[in-house]
Design an enzyme around this catalytic site. Structure first.
Site, short mmCIF file in Angstrom:
data_model
loop_
_atom_site.label_atom_id
_atom_site.label_comp_id
_atom_site.label_asym_id
_atom_site.label_seq_id
_atom_site.Cartn_x
_atom_site.Cartn_y
_atom_site.Cartn_z
CB ILE A 223 -83.85 -39.74 -11.09
CG1 ILE A 223 -85.14 -40.16 -10.94
CG2 ILE A 223 -82.79 -40.48 -10.46
CD1 ILE A 223 -85.65 -41.50 -11.60
N GLY B 6 -89.61 -32.82 -18.38
CA GLY B 6 -88.64 -33.24 -17.27
C GLY B 6 -87.80 -34.26 -17.89
CB CYS B 7 -84.44 -35.20 -16.93
SG CYS B 7 -84.32 -35.21 -15.32
CB CYS B 8 -88.00 -38.31 -14.49
SG CYS B 8 -88.65 -39.94 -13.88
#
Length: 252
Positions: free
Chosen positions: A174, A107-109
Site C-alpha cells: 500500500i 509516502g502515501c503510507c
C-alpha cells in the site's frame, strides 16, 4: 499463519444512469507490522502482510543501519505474520541518526527516514551502462499489466527491479516506500547482483525514493509519475552531466 492480503466486501456502485448495483469487490487488507531489531522494538509500519522479512531488510539497508546482508544472524516472521524479528550486526551511528532525525516521508503510507541531507549518502552513482529505449518502454508497459493485486483492488503500489541478467525482482504494498524496500530486501536476500540494474516504480519520485536507489547503487529509476524538486536534486549528478553536454544525443 499466512495473512490474507485481500478481503471481499459487498459494495454499492452507482451508475451514470442512476442505478445502484450491489456486488462483491476485493479490498486490500493492511496490517500494523512490528519490526524488532536485536531484541528491541524498532518501529511499526502499516503494510501488507507479505514479504515482511524482505521489508525489514530493505528498510534497514536503505537507512544504512544494516550494511551487508551477510551481517544478518537470524531473521524470522511471527506465526501471525504481524511481527518480524532480525538479529544482525548493525551500524550503531546510523541507527541513532534514524531516530534523531526521524523525518516523516512523503509516502502515501507515511514512513520515517533518517537518511536526509547527505547524512549517509556522500557520492552519486557512476555507470557506463546503456539501456535500450524500446526495452524500457516494453518493461514499463509490462510493469502495469502484471499487477494482479492492483487489478483486483486498485489499491497498491509496486516496485520492480530489472537486473543486468534480465531477471526481475518485484513487490507490492500500500506504500510506495514499502514496495521499494521489499523489492530491495528480496534482491539482497537472494544475493542478486544489482550493478547496472534499474528500478521501475509506480509512485512519484520524491527525494527519499531517489536516495533509496542511490544507497543501493541503482543507476536508474523509472516512473510514469512526476518527480519532486528534491527528487531531481537528489539525482543531480546525472542531471547536470546531461545538461553540461550541450547537445541532444539519440537514446541507445
Amino acid at each position: 499463519m499466512k495473512k490474507e492480503t485481500l478481503k471481499t466486501l459487498v459494495i454499492e456502485k452507482i451508475t451514470r444512469d442512476g442505478y445502484v448495483i450491489a456486488e462483491e469487490d476485493f479490498i486490500i487488507s493492511e496490517e500494523r507490522i512490528d519490526f524488532y531489531l536485536n531484541g528491541n522494538k524498532l518501529i511499526s509500519v502499516m503494510s501488507i502482510a507479505k514479504d515482511q522479512d524482505a521489508h525489514i531488510v530493505g528498510f534497514l539497508m536503505s537507512e544504512g543501519v544494516l550494511e551487508d546482508v551477510n551481517d544478518i544472524i537470524s531473521l524470522r516472521i511471527s506465526d501471525d505474520g504481524l511481527a518480524v524479528f532480525i538479529e544482525a550486526k548493525i551500524n550503531e551511528e546510523n541507527i541513532k541518526n534514524l531516530f534523531k532525525e526521524k523525518t516523516l516521508t512523503t509516502g502515501c503510507c507515511v514512513g520515517v527516514t533518517g537518511n536526509i541531507e547527505d547524512r549517509i549518502v556522500k557520492e552519486f552513482n557512476k555507470t557506463k551502462q546503456t539501456y535500450d529505449a524500446m526495452e524500457l518502454f516494453d518493461r514499463v508497459e509490462e510493469f502495469y499489466d502484471e499487477s494482479e493485486l492492483f487489478k483486483k483492488s486498485g489499491c497498491v503500489h509496486k516496485a520492480k527491479l530489472v537486473l543486468n541478467t534480465g531477471e526481475t525482482v518485484e513487490a507490492e504494498d500500500i506504500g510506495r516506500h514499502n514496495a521499494i524496500d521489499k523489492t530491495i530486501g528480496k534482491a539482497k536476500l537472494m544475493h542478486a547482483d544489482m550493478k547496472d540494474a534499474y528500478l521501475i516504480v509506480s509512485g512519484r519520485l520524491s527525494m527519499e525514493m531517489v536516495v533509496k536507489c542511490v544507497m543501493h547503487k541503482i543507476p536508474m529509476v523509472i516512473s510514469k509519475a512526476a518527480p519532486t524538486h528534491l527528487g531531481i536534486k537528489s539525482a543531480q549528478y546525472r542531471y547536470h552531466r546531461l545538461q553540461n553536454s550541450h547537445r541532444m544525443s539519440k537514446i541507445r
